[in-house]
Design a protein around this motif. Structure first.
Motif, PDB file in Angstrom:
ATOM      1  N   ALA A  43       0.830  -1.209   0.000  1.00  0.00           N
ATOM      2  CA  ALA A  43       0.000   0.000   0.000  1.00  0.00           C
ATOM      3  C   ALA A  43       0.859   1.253   0.000  1.00  0.00           C
ATOM      4  N   CYS A  44       1.954   1.240   0.721  1.00  0.00           N
ATOM      5  CA  CYS A  44       2.840   2.399   0.794  1.00  0.00           C
ATOM      6  C   CYS A  44       3.501   2.676  -0.560  1.00  0.00           C
ATOM      7  N   ALA A  45       3.961   1.612  -1.204  1.00  0.00           N
ATOM      8  CA  ALA A  45       4.629   1.761  -2.500  1.00  0.00           C
ATOM      9  C   ALA A  45       3.678   2.326  -3.552  1.00  0.00           C
ATOM     10  N   ALA A  46       2.423   1.947  -3.461  1.00  0.00           N
ATOM     11  CA  ALA A  46       1.433   2.390  -4.451  1.00  0.00           C
ATOM     12  C   ALA A  46       1.180   3.891  -4.399  1.00  0.00           C
ATOM     13  N   VAL A  47       1.389   4.519  -3.241  1.00  0.00           N
ATOM     14  CA  VAL A  47       1.101   5.953  -3.115  1.00  0.00           C
ATOM     15  C   VAL A  47       2.348   6.835  -3.110  1.00  0.00           C
ATOM     16  N   CYS A  48       3.527   6.259  -3.109  1.00  0.00           N
ATOM     17  CA  CYS A  48       4.759   7.052  -3.064  1.00  0.00           C
ATOM     18  C   CYS A  48       4.936   7.833  -4.372  1.00  0.00           C
ATOM     19  N   PRO A  49       4.980   9.167  -4.290  1.00  0.00           N
ATOM     20  CA  PRO A  49       5.065   9.972  -5.517  1.00  0.00           C
ATOM     21  C   PRO A  49       6.421   9.906  -6.223  1.00  0.00           C
ATOM     22  N   VAL A  50       7.454   9.432  -5.537  1.00  0.00           N
ATOM     23  CA  VAL A  50       8.777   9.360  -6.163  1.00  0.00           C
ATOM     24  C   VAL A  50       9.287   7.919  -6.289  1.00  0.00           C
ATOM     25  N   GLU A  51       8.389   6.961  -6.067  1.00  0.00           N
ATOM     26  CA  GLU A  51       8.725   5.526  -6.182  1.00  0.00           C
ATOM     27  C   GLU A  51       9.949   5.142  -5.350  1.00  0.00           C
ATOM     28  N   ALA A  52      10.004   5.667  -4.114  1.00  0.00           N
ATOM     29  CA  ALA A  52      11.121   5.392  -3.211  1.00  0.00           C
ATOM     30  C   ALA A  52      10.951   4.109  -2.407  1.00  0.00           C
ATOM     31  N   ILE A  53       9.792   3.467  -2.524  1.00  0.00           N
ATOM     32  CA  ILE A  53       9.516   2.264  -1.740  1.00  0.00           C
ATOM     33  C   ILE A  53       9.476   1.053  -2.663  1.00  0.00           C
ATOM     34  N   GLN A  54      10.298   0.070  -2.326  1.00  0.00           N
ATOM     35  CA  GLN A  54      10.423  -1.132  -3.136  1.00  0.00           C
ATOM     36  C   GLN A  54      10.440  -2.369  -2.238  1.00  0.00           C
ATOM     37  N   PRO A  55      10.096  -3.536  -2.798  1.00  0.00           N
ATOM     38  CA  PRO A  55      10.259  -4.772  -2.015  1.00  0.00           C
ATOM     39  C   PRO A  55      11.728  -4.963  -1.678  1.00  0.00           C
ATOM     40  N   GLU A  56      11.988  -5.502  -0.505  1.00  0.00           N
ATOM     41  CA  GLU A  56      13.376  -5.712  -0.061  1.00  0.00           C
ATOM     42  C   GLU A  56      14.076  -6.730  -0.931  1.00  0.00           C
TER      43      GLU A  56
END
Length: 56
Positions: A43-56
């Motif tokens: 859910a966090c990755a889907a809303v990040c405007p700069v795509e800073a969240i990725q699976p580990e």
């Protein structure tokens, strides 16, 4: 597997409010995810405007 927030994080806080387990919190330079509490929902990755969240 937990998600991680990279140094591309702009500290907007959007991800923190989307996390159903509350495992995202602000650190000094960026937000961080508590890997033990993360349920890998994305859910966090889907809303990040700069795509800073990725699976580990």
């Amino acid at each position: 597997m937990a998600h991680v927030i990279s140094d591309a994080c702009i500290m907007c806080g959007t991800c923190e409010g989307e996390c159903p387990t509350g495992c995202i919190s602000a650190a000094d330079a960026q937000y961080v995810i508590d890997a033990d509490a993360c349920v890998d929902c994305g859910a966090c990755a889907a809303v990040c405007p700069v795509e800073a969240i990725q699976p580990e």
